[in-house]
Design an enzyme around this catalytic site. Structure first.
Site, PDB file in Angstrom:
ATOM      1  N   HIS A  72      43.323  37.596  76.330  1.00  0.00           N
ATOM      2  CA  HIS A  72      43.942  36.623  77.237  1.00  0.00           C
ATOM      3  C   HIS A  72      45.459  36.796  77.100  1.00  0.00           C
ATOM      4  CE1 HIS A  72      45.241  32.589  78.558  1.00  0.00           C
ATOM      5  NE2 HIS A  72      44.055  32.437  79.100  1.00  0.00           N
ATOM      6  N   CYS A  76      43.831  35.111  83.587  1.00  0.00           N
ATOM      7  CA  CYS A  76      44.904  35.303  82.592  1.00  0.00           C
ATOM      8  C   CYS A  76      44.639  36.519  81.714  1.00  0.00           C
ATOM      9  CB  CYS A  76      45.102  34.067  81.719  1.00  0.00           C
ATOM     10  SG  CYS A  76      45.713  32.673  82.631  1.00  0.00           S
TER      11      CYS A  76
HETATM   12  C1  LIG Z   1      40.389  33.750  74.900  1.00  0.00           C
HETATM   13  C2  LIG Z   1      41.456  32.753  75.260  1.00  0.00           C
HETATM   14  N1  LIG Z   1      42.587  32.707  74.540  1.00  0.00           N
HETATM   15  C3  LIG Z   1      43.558  31.826  74.796  1.00  0.00           C
HETATM   16  C4  LIG Z   1      43.442  30.918  75.828  1.00  0.00           C
HETATM   17  C5  LIG Z   1      44.548  29.933  76.068  1.00  0.00           C
HETATM   18  O1  LIG Z   1      44.093  28.658  75.831  1.00  0.00           O
HETATM   19  P1  LIG Z   1      45.035  27.386  76.148  1.00  0.00           P
HETATM   20  O2  LIG Z   1      45.445  27.532  77.589  1.00  0.00           O
HETATM   21  O3  LIG Z   1      44.129  26.222  75.928  1.00  0.00           O
HETATM   22  O4  LIG Z   1      46.167  27.421  75.228  1.00  0.00           O
HETATM   23  C6  LIG Z   1      42.298  30.931  76.625  1.00  0.00           C
HETATM   24  C7  LIG Z   1      42.174  30.029  77.773  1.00  0.00           C
HETATM   25  O5  LIG Z   1      41.429  30.261  78.693  1.00  0.00           O
HETATM   26  C8  LIG Z   1      41.278  31.861  76.319  1.00  0.00           C
HETATM   27  O6  LIG Z   1      40.155  31.896  77.037  1.00  0.00           O
END
Ligand SMILES: Cc1ncc(COP(=O)(O)O)c(C=O)c1O
Length: 407
Positions: free
Chosen positions: A124, A365
């Site tokens: 991500h 993302c």
């Molecule tokens: C694998 C992963 N990492 C990080 C994030 C970021 O999470 P947050 O937006 O809650 O900080 C997400 C959000 O979809 C995710 O799926």
């Protein structure tokens, strides 16, 4: 597991959109919240609201005790050795920014080090951009573990990249696009042979699978509350105490200090060293309640049930002409991503939305994953414990109908 009993605890699910019953399959973006969580946060504001840690009066002490109790609950939930290994943050993104910034400051004190960080091809943006920016500020390098066409990491390449001397490894536990469950325990052990610390991004795993940070032996584990039935704006960072002791603070201000003068500041002990300013106490208590909600269910039963939902969705979707699944690892969890020949994911998502079905479309993302598969985006359906087989059926029929309309 009685799904009806569970669903009544999530009032938001019981509504119509565009005259159709809502089918909510966007749980990887955020889960819905059960009544107990909503009520816990409300209760806090009705009866306990106060700034914590710095008041001698009744309310402040009560709020402080509740907040620290929540920290212990999280520590127990992920099986941390001690509560001081849990840092409250706004969520995964803030936890990762904290680590990238703190590591940057720690590593800068080592002169002439070639700054390299190792991530994977399926991260991500939250687990990519903070590290990328950090290494780029020092002419360093981001190393990337490649994956195959099924969305499985290449562990031989991983081993080779470990030999290039990254200072940190940071990997997703479960990919939010592909659903791949990465072999993080094995990857942690491999990195440790080279003395490299490992961060595990647990944003997509913590709601679905029991987490044992001591068993994984990861050095850090980060997660978001809102993806595990808790309020938004709260999450956490687990770190082994010896690492958290070594890392410098991330933000500065009240609460994270010990003594302050114009000449010099000394910092507070763990975990407060990393918690500058007033925290989101109400949400932290909501997170504790969400954990109690999850723990109140049979987790193995939930895992099996969610796997059945996923399996059923995959089988039914496979009947659609021209469907291509993005992510076909043998070990996967929580979600299915796909595209259909000649149809833009956005168009498909927009049409099934009008049929009451909420899925996510786009790059999720994770633009480099889209580039890797040569696609503009995917349609992603992601499941939670309150979804039903009937909803899977409605979703697949909606996709079939939309595909016919768009061809
Ligand atoms: C694998 C992963 N990492 C990080 C994030 C970021 O999470 P947050 O937006 O809650 O900080 C997400 C959000 O979809 C995710 O799926």
């Amino acid at each position: 597991m009685n799904i009806n009993e569970i669903r009544v605890q999530f009032p938001v699910l019981d509504q119509q959109v565009y005259g159709k019953p809502l089918v909510y399959l966007d749980n990887a973006a955020t889960t819905q919240k059960p009544l107990c969580v909503i009520e816990r946060e409300r209760d806090y504001y009705l009866h306990e609201n106060c700034n914590i840690h710095r008041g001698v009066h009744y309310l402040s002490q009560k709020a402080t005790e509740a907040y620290e109790h929540a920290r212990q609950t999280i520590a127990d939930f992920v099986h941390a050795k001690e509560a001081r290994e849990i840092i409250f943050t706004r969520g995964t993104t803030e936890s990762l920014n904290l680590l990238a910034t703190s590591f940057e400051h720690l590593l800068l004190s080592t002169p002439n080090s070639q700054l390299k960080v190792l991530v994977t091809a399926m991260e991500h943006h939250s687990n990519l951009v903070p590290w990328q920016q950090m290494v780029q500020r020092h002419q360093g390098q981001l190393l990337v573990v490649p994956m195959d066409d099924k969305g499985v990491l290449d562990l031989e390449q991983y081993e080779k990249l470990l030999k290039e001397g990254p200072k940190v490894v940071s990997i997703a536990h479960i990919s939010n696009v592909l659903g791949t469950i990465n072999p993080v325990k094995e990857m942690v052990a491999m990195a440790h042979q080279y003395g490299i610390p490992v961060v595990v991004d647990g944003a997509q795993s913590i709601a679905h699978h029991p987490i044992d940070v001591q068993d994984l032996d990861c050095d850090f584990f980060v997660f978001s509350g809102h993806k595990m039935y808790a309020p938004m704006g709260i999450g956490g960072l687990y770190g082994k105490a010896e690492w958290l002791e070594k890392l410098p603070p991330y933000q500065f201000g009240g609460e994270m200090v010990d003594t302050v003068s114009f000449e010099k500041t000394t910092f507070n002990v763990l975990p407060y060293k990393f918690e500058a300013g007033t925290p989101n106490v109400g949400a932290a208590l909501g997170l504790e309640t969400a954990i109690q909600f999850i723990k109140g269910l049979d987790r193995r039963e939930v895992e099996t049930y969610e796997a059945q939902l996923l399996q059923s969705a995959i089988e039914k979707l496979s009947e659609i002409d021209g469907i291509r699944f993005i992510g076909e690892a043998a070990r996967r969890s929580g979600l299915v991503s796909f595209i259909i020949d000649g149809i833009h994911p956005y168009d498909l998502g927009t049409i099934i939305d009008k049929m009451g079905v909420a899925v996510r479309t786009g790059h999720h993302c994770a633009e480099p994953v889209m580039t890797r598969f040569g696609i503009p985006g995917t349609v992603r359906a992601s499941f939670a414990l309150y979804n039903t087989m009937e909803e899977v059926e409605i979703f697949v029929n909606a996709v079939k109908k939309a595909a016919m309309m768009l061809r």
